[in-house]
Design a protein around this motif. Structure first.
Motif, PDB file in Angstrom:
ATOM      1  N   GLU A  32      25.860  32.568  51.116  1.00 18.42           N
ATOM      2  CA  GLU A  32      25.779  34.035  51.085  1.00 18.42           C
ATOM      3  C   GLU A  32      24.321  34.498  50.998  1.00 18.42           C
ATOM      4  N   SER A  36      22.291  36.724  53.540  1.00 22.38           N
ATOM      5  CA  SER A  36      21.618  37.933  53.051  1.00 22.38           C
ATOM      6  C   SER A  36      20.183  37.995  53.531  1.00 22.38           C
ATOM      7  N   TYR A 205      26.662  41.418  40.855  1.00 26.58           N
ATOM      8  CA  TYR A 205      26.365  40.091  41.355  1.00 26.58           C
ATOM      9  C   TYR A 205      26.351  40.065  42.865  1.00 26.58           C
ATOM     10  N   THR A 206      25.573  39.157  43.412  1.00 22.45           N
ATOM     11  CA  THR A 206      25.592  38.958  44.841  1.00 22.45           C
ATOM     12  C   THR A 206      27.024  38.592  45.234  1.00 22.45           C
ATOM     13  N   ALA A 208      29.555  40.557  45.288  1.00 23.88           N
ATOM     14  CA  ALA A 208      30.586  41.384  44.652  1.00 23.88           C
ATOM     15  C   ALA A 208      31.128  42.411  45.639  1.00 23.88           C
ATOM     16  N   GLY A 209      30.340  42.690  46.674  1.00 19.22           N
ATOM     17  CA  GLY A 209      30.777  43.655  47.669  1.00 19.22           C
ATOM     18  C   GLY A 209      29.977  44.948  47.646  1.00 19.22           C
ATOM     19  N   LYS A 210      28.774  44.911  47.091  1.00 18.20           N
ATOM     20  CA  LYS A 210      27.959  46.128  46.991  1.00 18.20           C
ATOM     21  C   LYS A 210      27.668  46.737  48.363  1.00 18.20           C
ATOM     22  N   THR A 212      29.168  46.247  51.225  1.00 21.31           N
ATOM     23  CA  THR A 212      30.397  46.707  51.877  1.00 21.31           C
ATOM     24  C   THR A 212      30.812  48.065  51.308  1.00 21.31           C
ATOM     25  N   GLY A 254      21.301  41.888  44.781  1.00 20.91           N
ATOM     26  CA  GLY A 254      22.352  41.364  43.917  1.00 20.91           C
ATOM     27  C   GLY A 254      21.831  40.383  42.876  1.00 20.91           C
ATOM     28  N   ASN A 317      36.216  45.546  42.433  1.00 20.96           N
ATOM     29  CA  ASN A 317      36.405  45.521  43.888  1.00 20.96           C
ATOM     30  C   ASN A 317      37.286  44.338  44.302  1.00 20.96           C
ATOM     31  N   LYS A 318      37.756  44.392  45.526  1.00 19.82           N
ATOM     32  CA  LYS A 318      38.556  43.331  46.163  1.00 19.82           C
ATOM     33  C   LYS A 318      39.982  43.262  45.620  1.00 19.82           C
ATOM     34  N   ASP A 320      42.480  43.925  47.137  1.00 20.35           N
ATOM     35  CA  ASP A 320      43.368  43.415  48.199  1.00 20.35           C
ATOM     36  C   ASP A 320      43.662  41.932  48.001  1.00 20.35           C
ATOM     37  N   LEU A 321      42.829  41.260  47.199  1.00 23.12           N
ATOM     38  CA  LEU A 321      43.059  39.832  46.958  1.00 23.12           C
ATOM     39  C   LEU A 321      44.000  39.601  45.772  1.00 23.12           C
ATOM     40  N   SER A 343      39.353  48.564  46.920  1.00 22.45           N
ATOM     41  CA  SER A 343      39.007  47.524  47.896  1.00 22.45           C
ATOM     42  C   SER A 343      38.044  48.137  48.904  1.00 22.45           C
ATOM     43  N   VAL A 345      36.851  46.695  51.422  1.00 20.35           N
ATOM     44  CA  VAL A 345      37.182  46.239  52.769  1.00 20.35           C
ATOM     45  C   VAL A 345      38.302  47.084  53.390  1.00 20.35           C
TER      46      VAL A 345
END
Ligand SMILES: Nc1nc2c(ncn2[C@@H]2O[C@H](COP(=O)(O)OP(=O)(O)OP(=O)(O)O)[C@@H](O)[C@H]2O)c(=O)[nH]1
Length: 432
Positions: A32, A36, A205-206, A208-210, A212, A254, A317-318, A320-321, A343, A345
């Motif tokens: 990742e 990045s 954190y890297t 985490a979805g910032k 997005t 991140g 976040n996330k 959807d998982l 989410s 995404v």
């Protein structure tokens, strides 16, 4: 993801497990990080050893494997998920006839791309120069340097061609400039506070979805302001929020696990701006098994850089998982939104996230004791009209002290209607 120039670099990643150490880096996180930095990881060479070999870090067999991977994937650079000593880096480069960068170099490259404030840039440059000064000169081709590329970007790039003495002078001069910037900082910050529109900063954190979430919040919503924002910085966008008005949304670099010690200062400097935010959105990957530990670490660093006084809204976040999870707002006992489950995404929950942000920003109330003289009648009348006056003491001097409480936004509006600037208002500081 971040928009960044496509340098078209292809990287072989190297990740080795050392049985004699327990500080294992995460290969997925490294991938990742490399992405990045704008580099394409084409293959990961893994292996395990008892401990690093002093000369080449890996064994001869592993080196051969890396050499084959470079040829097979036509890679431009080899990136190690480890800290290499300068001589190891040099030896491996000589053996592989390919550019090699260690984990510190990769992270520095990301910082160089994202540092925004003057101080942040200086701090990152300093770390780059210090990292480089032990690694001169490795005979990269002129073309490679011109092209730029991972580890060759950023303010320190041209320094590769200078000798160590110049480098030392440059480091000294940056130290001096940093000192000066720090001295001026507090003063500057106070001044900027008055004029700026509120900033909402995304931290976390890297992975985490910032980014997005940042894109989701700024591109697919009715609140994204159409007018051009006077910056080419892809990490700053302007939003128009109902009841609040214009707001700047800022993405930040991140957090990274096992941040090399000498990069801690540089990392903090890239976060420096968050200490001026009105609200922090702490983005958390709710699906990550290290979730709680990550939250603690982020909060710890925020406290260290003096950002712990800033209101925080957690964004889990996330979702959807997580099976069958629907977006929701969690509130504390006072009914204030403290956590929103979304989410980035799928876009689920983005609407309620906006509601929560608006609610938290609206909470930004001011409570002042204002000294009003005979010529301040207009402001006095407006404050009464708005129902914001809690008490009023008349003094023999003809002045009065008016205790007001209202939203900061309304306060500023009333001042402007009264034809006054904020710095012209006299406050009774002793009672604040
Ligand atoms: N399933 C799922 N994946 C997500 C969501 N949000 C982000 N991701 C993914 O998580 C990964 C990291 O997302 P980024 O937005 O790049 O994360 P970041 O926090 O900005 O990471 P850095 O830029 O490295 O700091 C990407 O693969 C995203 O597609 C989400 O809501 N659900």
């Amino acid at each position: 993801m971040f928009e960044r120039p496509d340098v078209g670099e292809r990287a072989v990643l190297v990740h080795i497990e050392f049985t004699a150490h327990d500080d294992v880096e995460d290969p997925d996180e490294f991938r990742e990080l490399v992405t990045s930095a704008g580099v394409e990881p084409v293959v990961v060479v893994t292996g395990s050893r008892k401990q690093p070999s002093p000369r080449l870090f890996v064994g001869e067999g592993k080196l051969e494997e890396i050499r084959d991977a470079i040829a097979a994937y036509e890679a431009d650079v080899v990136l190690f998920n480890h800290a290499l000593s300068p001589s190891q880096e040099r030896n491996i480069e000589r053996e592989l006839k390919c550019r090699v960068l260690d984990r510190t170099g990769v992270i520095l490259d990301i910082f160089a791309q994202r540092a925004r404030t003057h101080e942040g840039k200086l701090q990152v440059e300093l770390a780059q120069l210090e990292h480089m000064s032990t690694r001169l000169v490795r005979g990269w081709t002129h073309l490679e340097r011109q092209k730029g590329g991972i580890g060759l970007r950023g303010p320190g790039e041209t320094q590769l061609e200078t000798d160590r003495r110049l480098l030392r002078e440059r480091i000294k001069s940056i130290h001096k400039r940093l000192e000066k910037v720090r001295r001026q900082r507090n003063q500057g910050r106070r001044a900027r506070h008055r004029a700026d529109i509120p900033t909402v900063s995304l931290v976390g954190y890297t992975n985490a979805g910032k980014s997005t979430l940042f894109n989701r919040l700024t591109t697919s919503t009715v609140y994204a302001a159409n007018q051009l924002f006077a910056t080419l910085d892809p990490t700053l966008r302007r939003l128009e929020l109902p009841d609040i008005g214009p707001v700047v949304l800022a993405d930040t670099v991140g957090f990274i696990r096992h941040l090399p010690h000498k990069l801690v200062e540089a990392f903090r400097a890239t976060l420096e701006e968050t200490t001026e935010a009105s609200l922090l959105l702490h983005v958390i990957d709710c699906h990550d098994h290290r979730r709680d530990d990550n939250i603690d670490q982020v909060e710890g660093v925020l406290a260290e850089i003096g950002a712990d006084e800033i209101p925080v809204l957690q964004v889990f976040n996330k979702i959807d998982l997580l099976d069958g999870f629907v977006p929701r707002i969690d509130r504390n006992e006072e009914g204030i939104p403290v956590r929103v489950w979304v989410s980035a995404v799928t876009g689920d929950g983005i609407d309620i996230l906006f509601d929560a942000v608006v609610e938290r920003l609206a909470e930004d109330v001011v409570h002042y004791f204002v000294l009003l003289g005979p010529t301040d009648g207009k402001l006095r009348a407006l404050l009464h009209e708005a129902g914001s006056v809690l008490s009023e003491d008349h003094r023999d001097t003809g002045e009065s002290v008016v205790e007001v409480r209202l939203q900061n936004r309304d306060w500023l509006q009333l001042l402007s209607r009264a034809g006054m600037k904020e710095h012209e208002v006299r406050l009774d500081e002793s009672r604040a």
